[in-house]
Design a protein around this motif. Sequence first.
Motif, PDB file in Angstrom:
ATOM      1  N   ASN A  13      -2.592  18.750  -4.863  1.00  0.00           N
ATOM      2  CA  ASN A  13      -1.564  19.381  -4.041  1.00  0.00           C
ATOM      3  C   ASN A  13      -0.962  20.582  -4.765  1.00  0.00           C
ATOM      4  OD1 ASN A  13      -1.634  17.370  -1.871  1.00  0.00           O
ATOM      5  ND2 ASN A  13      -0.711  15.991  -3.356  1.00  0.00           N
TER       6      ASN A  13
ATOM      7  N   TRP B  94       2.179  14.537  -8.631  1.00  0.00           N
ATOM      8  CA  TRP B  94       1.761  14.604  -7.234  1.00  0.00           C
ATOM      9  C   TRP B  94       1.095  15.939  -6.944  1.00  0.00           C
ATOM     10  CZ3 TRP B  94       0.662  11.502  -3.491  1.00  0.00           C
ATOM     11  CH2 TRP B  94       0.644  11.943  -2.162  1.00  0.00           C
TER      12      TRP B  94
ATOM     13  N   ARG C  46       6.427  11.430   1.912  1.00  0.00           N
ATOM     14  CA  ARG C  46       5.957  12.811   1.766  1.00  0.00           C
ATOM     15  C   ARG C  46       6.542  13.748   2.821  1.00  0.00           C
ATOM     16  NH1 ARG C  46      -0.318  14.863   1.038  1.00  0.00           N
ATOM     17  NH2 ARG C  46       0.191  17.069   0.757  1.00  0.00           N
ATOM     18  N   ASP C  47       6.544  13.333   4.081  1.00  0.00           N
ATOM     19  CA  ASP C  47       7.026  14.216   5.146  1.00  0.00           C
ATOM     20  C   ASP C  47       8.486  14.608   4.928  1.00  0.00           C
ATOM     21  OD1 ASP C  47       4.579  14.146   6.404  1.00  0.00           O
ATOM     22  OD2 ASP C  47       5.111  12.476   7.704  1.00  0.00           O
TER      23      ASP C  47
ATOM     24  N   GLN D 159       3.459   8.682  -0.704  1.00  0.00           N
ATOM     25  CA  GLN D 159       2.761   8.730   0.577  1.00  0.00           C
ATOM     26  C   GLN D 159       3.714   8.380   1.723  1.00  0.00           C
ATOM     27  OE1 GLN D 159      -0.550   6.072  -0.514  1.00  0.00           O
ATOM     28  NE2 GLN D 159      -1.947   7.705   0.077  1.00  0.00           N
ATOM     29  N   ASN D 160       4.574   7.397   1.506  1.00  0.00           N
ATOM     30  CA  ASN D 160       5.538   7.005   2.538  1.00  0.00           C
ATOM     31  C   ASN D 160       6.594   8.078   2.782  1.00  0.00           C
ATOM     32  OD1 ASN D 160       4.360   4.486   3.049  1.00  0.00           O
ATOM     33  ND2 ASN D 160       5.589   3.459   1.494  1.00  0.00           N
TER      34      ASN D 160
ATOM     35  N   VAL E 294       2.432   6.492  -6.293  1.00  0.00           N
ATOM     36  CA  VAL E 294       1.686   7.253  -5.288  1.00  0.00           C
ATOM     37  C   VAL E 294       1.960   6.710  -3.890  1.00  0.00           C
ATOM     38  CG1 VAL E 294      -0.613   7.916  -4.516  1.00  0.00           C
ATOM     39  CG2 VAL E 294      -0.077   7.916  -6.948  1.00  0.00           C
ATOM     40  N   ARG E 295       2.012   5.385  -3.759  1.00  0.00           N
ATOM     41  CA  ARG E 295       2.295   4.808  -2.441  1.00  0.00           C
ATOM     42  C   ARG E 295       3.701   5.193  -1.964  1.00  0.00           C
ATOM     43  NH1 ARG E 295      -0.709   0.129  -4.493  1.00  0.00           N
ATOM     44  NH2 ARG E 295      -2.674   0.001  -3.353  1.00  0.00           N
TER      45      ARG E 295
ATOM     46  N   TYR F 296      -3.236  15.047  -7.783  1.00  0.00           N
ATOM     47  CA  TYR F 296      -3.788  14.700  -6.479  1.00  0.00           C
ATOM     48  C   TYR F 296      -4.042  15.921  -5.595  1.00  0.00           C
ATOM     49  CZ  TYR F 296      -2.963   9.945  -7.840  1.00  0.00           C
ATOM     50  OH  TYR F 296      -3.013   8.748  -8.517  1.00  0.00           O
TER      51      TYR F 296
ATOM     52  N   LEU G 106      -5.917   4.686  -2.572  1.00  0.00           N
ATOM     53  CA  LEU G 106      -5.056   5.808  -2.924  1.00  0.00           C
ATOM     54  C   LEU G 106      -5.847   7.107  -2.856  1.00  0.00           C
ATOM     55  CD1 LEU G 106      -3.101   4.360  -5.973  1.00  0.00           C
ATOM     56  CD2 LEU G 106      -2.407   4.423  -3.582  1.00  0.00           C
ATOM     57  N   PRO G 107      -5.168   8.248  -2.747  1.00  0.00           N
ATOM     58  CA  PRO G 107      -5.889   9.525  -2.811  1.00  0.00           C
ATOM     59  C   PRO G 107      -6.664   9.636  -4.117  1.00  0.00           C
ATOM     60  CG  PRO G 107      -3.595   9.846  -2.171  1.00  0.00           C
ATOM     61  CD  PRO G 107      -3.714   8.421  -2.601  1.00  0.00           C
TER      62      PRO G 107
END
Length: 656
Positions: free
Chosen positions: A431, A425, A395-396, A392-393, A388-389, A429, A607-608
């Motif tokens: 999405n 994901w 994602r964009d 998160q890093n 997950v981390r 979470y 975390l989310p």
Amino acid sequence: MWSYVGGVSVLNEARGREPAGLVGRAREQTELRALLAGHRLVTVSGCAGVGKSRLASAVTDTMTQGPWRRVVTVRWQGRGQGAPGALGAAAVGALTGVRPDRHTADAGAVVRSLPAEPTLLFLDDVDPVHAECMGLVQHLLMAAPTLRVLVTSRHCLGLGDEHVLALGPLSVETPDGADGLPAAVELFERRARAVVAGFRAAGADLAAVEDMCRTLEGVPLAIELAAGQLARHSVRELAAKLEHHQSWLTGRHSGLRRHRSLRDAVGAGYVLCERAERVVWARVSIFAGSFAESTAVYLCAGGGVEPHDVPGCLARLAARGVLEPVGDPGGVRPPRYRMMRAVREFGSARLREAGEFPVAAERRLGHCRRVAAVAANLWSTGGQRQAVRLLQNERDDLTAMLRHARTQPDHAGTALETVVNLWFWWGVYDNAAEGRDHLTRLLPVCDAGSALNMRGLWLAAWLTAHSDPQAAEVLLGRAWPSAVLAGDDAVIGRLAHVEGLLALHRHDERAAAEHFRHAADIIPPYAPGGPSAAVSRAAQAVAQAGFAPHRAQRSARRALTVPGVRDDAWATAVARCAGAYADHRSGHSGRARQRARRTLAALDPELPAPHVCAALRQLIADIESGSPGRRRLPYVPPPRAGRVPDAAARLTGPSS
């Protein structure tokens, strides 16, 4: 009065600045005053347009009490690199009133010409003459004990006695407990009133201004230029236009020529970079979010740039304010960087001009594919927090890659593989809407008979079952034949799980329990690529609780004995939540509440929150209120007229 020596402007009188330019800078002004009072060399550094010169000028103009008797200002007004000796000539002219030739005005000449009275020398905007400035300041400070120096530059000089005030953008959020507007919004409103008399944003316009300031990342120059556009655009039109790009911003700025355009302000730093730095700047501009140093090496190497040169280029770009270090710069973790949006747009334009965008996009595609594969492997082998981390890093950039792949048929297969590997994901979470959108666009352009397409259909059905059960049934109809012909037990079991979700939509708990039992029996142990058998067994317990609570307790206990469940933190949480729900329906509310609280406490707060958290909190609330429980499954429609749905947990799939 103003005079010009060698392309440098010299000011020997105090100058006024309009107060709007220093909105939100009270703390920085206080800090700069303290630094000037206590130290001989102070540098104000920061990215382009952040207001370094304005802050330093305002402080020196208003600081009447200080350890000096006069303030001498030297500012570079030229474009590009300064000629050798230009800064020394300007300093001599400013300090002595004599205008020497720049070829003879070395540091020694400046030192010999210094007056005895205590002086503050303000060297403003010295980036084009940075190397000369280092030598000049060092000689001056060693030879003149009564001299103090204030420097503004995009990066510090690097001298041992230097004290640096790093100036960042304005705040775009109001601090907790504080009244009033964020500093960036206040600056916009003050500048806007110079264009539209009496301007004050409220309601939807205020929300648009806040969004605009976030898009501009709080950079004062960009905010002022944007406010100047209100003569031609409404607030909401301007916000929508800036959301797409912002390099077009221009205005009649009263200061430096390059500050009349956001593109020119950023480009002024570009012309000062070496060739390798320019190439790296352009190539890393394809990253939409933060990126690791190793990723930049993979993407930037080639075309005259050696892999071992990239880390040094990144460090120098960060020192110039082009890149912003994120995370823990200098710590034990590998360095990561990000670009401000205006800087990224400038670099992206250079990348396209060089014809390198297709190659960069291809490399980004390969990077994102590896990220998804690594994250999927971490998730299935017990490293769910790390997975997950990682996402998160990244994602964009994953989002940017997937959107670009929609327009590139050659990239569609790799993009679909990436989406399928990230099933957790999207589903775990919350999405689901984003995942559905990617699948809807990618599935029609990929090979309909491939195993990857079959997995994509299962995932689309799972993510769609809540929002559109009829569409989910169509997707199941397409996926079942392929799964059966391929003999893929994992996909067959997960399709049965989706059938159970649709049965719950029809309020047929018995049929749902049977589908979930079938799924739990057929999904192989440790099968990657989707929910494990433990999740289906927990869903069986939830469905059984409506008509057979004691059987539901047994099913919940069995969910915790599925092979590999202890390495699957999400499946464990789902199984324990199902057990707590079954306990509650069986009359053991105290035990159910205790189990629910322990499960919530075991989740990583950094975390989310997975969607199971909502079920756990709802269950605790139902127990404490004495309610028998309310159905909270994400795939259960609103209750029919006259029917109160049974209680259940949000366990069996993603919510919309």
